[in-house]
Scaffold this motif. Structure first.
Motif, mmCIF file in Angstrom:
data_model
loop_
_atom_site.group_PDB
_atom_site.id
_atom_site.type_symbol
_atom_site.label_atom_id
_atom_site.label_comp_id
_atom_site.label_asym_id
_atom_site.label_seq_id
_atom_site.Cartn_x
_atom_site.Cartn_y
_atom_site.Cartn_z
ATOM 1 N N LYS A 242 -78.599 -65.009 -1.295
ATOM 2 C CA LYS A 242 -79.244 -66.291 -1.020
ATOM 3 C C LYS A 242 -80.706 -66.104 -0.616
ATOM 4 N N ALA A 245 -82.879 -65.102 -3.691
ATOM 5 C CA ALA A 245 -83.172 -66.267 -4.527
ATOM 6 C C ALA A 245 -84.227 -67.155 -3.879
ATOM 7 N N ALA A 246 -84.173 -67.289 -2.547
ATOM 8 C CA ALA A 246 -85.165 -68.110 -1.847
ATOM 9 C C ALA A 246 -86.561 -67.503 -1.957
ATOM 10 N N VAL A 248 -87.712 -65.499 -4.364
ATOM 11 C CA VAL A 248 -88.187 -65.661 -5.744
ATOM 12 C C VAL A 248 -88.639 -67.104 -5.978
ATOM 13 N N SER A 249 -87.864 -68.062 -5.477
ATOM 14 C CA SER A 249 -88.254 -69.472 -5.614
ATOM 15 C C SER A 249 -89.587 -69.733 -4.921
ATOM 16 N N ARG A 250 -89.797 -69.084 -3.775
ATOM 17 C CA ARG A 250 -91.066 -69.264 -3.053
ATOM 18 C C ARG A 250 -92.241 -68.745 -3.881
ATOM 19 N N LEU A 252 -92.413 -68.630 -7.152
ATOM 20 C CA LEU A 252 -92.650 -69.590 -8.234
ATOM 21 C C LEU A 252 -93.398 -70.822 -7.722
ATOM 22 N N LEU A 253 -93.020 -71.290 -6.554
ATOM 23 C CA LEU A 253 -93.706 -72.446 -5.975
ATOM 24 C C LEU A 253 -95.137 -72.100 -5.584
ATOM 25 N N GLY A 294 -90.993 -77.962 -1.026
ATOM 26 C CA GLY A 294 -90.206 -76.938 -1.711
ATOM 27 C C GLY A 294 -90.352 -75.577 -1.060
ATOM 28 N N THR A 298 -87.412 -73.167 1.174
ATOM 29 C CA THR A 298 -86.959 -71.787 0.962
ATOM 30 C C THR A 298 -86.588 -71.123 2.280
ATOM 31 N N SER A 302 -82.084 -70.717 3.610
ATOM 32 C CA SER A 302 -81.638 -69.323 3.713
ATOM 33 C C SER A 302 -81.569 -68.797 5.134
#
Length: 647
Positions: A242, A245-246, A248-250, A252-253, A294, A298, A302
């Motif tokens: 988890k 993934a958080a 990686v999402s950060r 991208l944002l 967003g 993240t 998590s």
């Protein structure tokens, strides 16, 4: 103009006192009504139990936790007294009906002695947890197993991970707060170079720290070895978690945030048409809010907010809390930069930020109270746990910030008058320069007509730039020299300094076991400590075999009444309390809840009416049924039973 220090009337004090009383009342109600919960996983049970002595080797070792955890292939290790692995390294999920239980099978034919069980896992709130305990087969023995003193998530890797977390929070605050300050309070600041650098540095710091967190995550939750950062193969299991993934999402944002910053300091700063700029402001505000929320999510998805009490409510509340922190503290840093590095900042910008900061503080107070209830839960946890004490320190520091902010607000009122004068002076100076330039042009044209040689336009432009630079420098010196601007700078600087400390305390809080979980762990530890020192258990059990001299009492004693080895004594007594010479006494133990037993025990006779057994093995704690069979003659006997709690 001579400036005097701002006067503080009674109204602010009353408002502050009312806010303190209201906050205290709400916090008291929330804490008083809190129920049990946890955020870090706690080991709540095991089989065999810590310190247990079992007669034969178990087929497996099981661990039960208070909440969901992530287990790896090597998360549970069982070691023989020699240090050799006693388990098969095949971990199984044995959880049923909501319980969180994991087990590992043991090799057959294990020798007697003391065995060490060491475990390491990742809690649902992303923090690593670890522990160890021992049990014995047959009888305790010496062991060569040396467990590491370093806790999970500690050492150099843990320190670097915490530093990266701090930098990521700081970068988020500068990025979001700086952009919000420009859009909401000071749109002219989009073209001010120091403000641009501040926001871009926030973005760069957050991007670099997020990459560092991603690389450090593997050794942080696993080996603890810094060299494993270079092992890119360890990234694959991290990305499946988890937290991975958080992160990686950060990243991208943050890519979307880079585009937002480019538009803010590029197209937006150069746009002069009022209508077009208004439309662009709206678009940037909506897009920036979505990206900022967003990024904040993240963390919420998590960490602490994602587990424990009411996670569905806690996660959006955590997002609001982070956004409010960024608008307040990030805007404060931007205001400080503008006051020190920008030639002028309009009074409207400072007043708008004052309003935005007040709104942020209100949101912080509401969300902070809710988070305190979730993560602390009781007055004892607030004062008796490290998390609660850190929270009190943070509240005190925020109180200091609010007091300093009130002083800044008073200086802002003074700055408004000076700003009006400064703006009028700028207009007047601009008019005089324009008139002078016009006069020079006319004079140049006249002399050119007389002498036949026009003036040099390059020389005139260079002279105009020099005059403008001198005038700007003079105005900057005059502004910096006035008491109002200096007073505001000093108060904002002090407020920013306290904010840096608050951010550090907040970072420590996010990696500290919440008060609820700590109290639960302490309670479990106290129960284990009480169990280890419990005993003896004594019972008087009347009996009647129905024959001659068949009535009496069995006095039963079990010490220390724990799982493992115990010493048992029985006395058979007549109704007058004298020893009864019974030919035979037998005992059995049954744990009906686990379908264990009956376990027969044949005690040895020490003397008339006194029997003993020195190696009574109780395999596990629970509510055990004791059956005592007493024979008073060749044909007269009876069986009596009682239930006792064995820890």
């Amino acid at each position: 103009m001579t400036a005097t220090a701002p006067r503080f009337g009674r109204s602010p004090a009353r408002v502050l006192l009312a806010a303190i009383v209201l906050a205290g009342t709400l916090l008291g109600v929330l804490l008083a009504g809190a129920g049990p919960a946890s955020a870090h996983a706690v080991l709540t049970g095991s089989n065999p139990k810590d310190g247990a002595v079992v007669a034969t080797a178990p087929e497996e070792v099981t661990l039960t936790f208070s909440e969901e955890i992530a287990m790896g292939d090597d998360s549970i290790r069982v070691l023989e007294p020699s240090g050799k692995r006693a388990d098969t390294a095949e971990i199984r999920d044995l959880g049923t009906d909501g319980s969180v239980t994991y087990g590992v099978e043991l090799h057959p034919g294990l020798p007697d002695g003391t065995y060490t069980v060491a475990w390491r896992a990742v809690s649902a709130d992303s923090h690593p947890v670890s522990g160890a305990f021992t049990f014995a087969i047959g009888a305790p023995s010496q062991t060569t197993v040396a467990l590491p003193d370093e806790e999970a998530g500690g050492g150099l890797v843990g320190f670097l991970y915490d530093v990266a977390r701090y930098v990521s929070y700081g970068g988020f605050i500068l990025l979001v707060g700086g952009a919000a300050f420009v859009l909401l309070c000071w749109q002219r600041g989009a073209s001010v170079r120091p403000v641009q650098r501040l926001v871009v540095q926030g973005w760069a710091a957050m991007t670099a720290s997020t990459l560092a967190l991603l690389l450090l995550r593997g050794p942080y939750t696993g080996s603890g070895d810094l060299t494993d950062v270079l092992d890119l193969g360890a990234l694959a299991p991290v990305l499946e978690t988890k937290t991975g993934a958080a992160l990686v999402s950060r990243l991208l944002l943050l890519g979307a945030a880079a585009l937002f910053v480019a538009v803010l300091f590029g197209t937006f700063a150069k746009r002069e048409d009022a209508r077009e700029k208004k439309d662009l402001t709206f678009g940037l505000a909506v897009g920036g809010t979505v990206v900022a929320a967003g990024i904040a999510a993240t963390w919420a998805l998590s960490e602490h907010a994602s587990t424990g009490v009411q996670p569905v409510v806690a996660m959006p509340v955590d997002v609001l809390h982070l956004l409010a922190v960024a608008v307040w503290l990030g805007g404060l840093a931007t205001l400080l930069t503008a006051l020190y590095r920008s030639p002028a900042i309009e009074r409207r910008a400072v007043r708008r930020f004052s309003t935005a900061a007040f709104t942020s503080v209100v949101v912080l107070a509401a969300t902070g109270l809710y988070q305190s209830w979730r993560q602390v839960g009781s007055w004892s946890a607030l004062t008796g746990t490290w998390f609660g004490q850190l929270l009190l320190i943070k509240v005190a520091l925020v109180g200091v910030m609010l007091g300093t902010a009130w002083i800044s607000r008073r200086w802002t009122g003074r700055l408004a008058e000076v700003a009006d004068d400064a703006e009028s002076t700028e207009v007047a100076e601009a008019t005089e320069v324009a008139a002078a330039e016009g006069g020079h042009k006319v004079a140049g044209a006249g002399s050119g007509g007389t002498a036949g040689a026009p003036a040099d336009p390059k020389r005139a432009a260079q002279l105009a730039r020099q005059q403008a630079a001198v005038a700007t420098a003079e105005r900057r010196r005059s502004r910096d020299a006035d008491n109002e601007r200096s007073g505001l700078r000093r108060s904002v600087l002090a407020e920013t300094g306290v904010a840096v400390i608050v951010l550090a305390v907040t970072t420590v809080l996010t990696s500290t076991e919440p008060g609820r979980a700590e109290e639960q762990a302490v309670g479990a530890g106290d129960s284990r400590a009480d169990a280890r020192t419990a005993g003896p258990v004594e019972l008087d059990m009347p009996f009647d075999t129905g024959g001659e001299n068949g009535r009496g009492t069995v006095r039963f004693s079990l010490d220390p009444a724990l799982s493992g080895g115990n010493e048992m004594h029985l006395w058979t007594l007549t109704p007058a309390g004298k020893p009864l010479d019974a030919p035979e006494v037998k005992v059995s133990f049954t744990l009906k809840a686990k379908q264990i037993g009956p376990l027969p025990i044949t005690p040895d006779r020490l003397s008339t009416g006194h029997w003993t057994a020195s190696a009574v093995q109780i395999p596990m704690p629970g509510d055990w049924q004791i059956k005592v069979t007493v024979r008073t003659s060749d044909i007269d006997q009876t069986t009596i039973d009682e239930n006792i709690r064995i820890g």
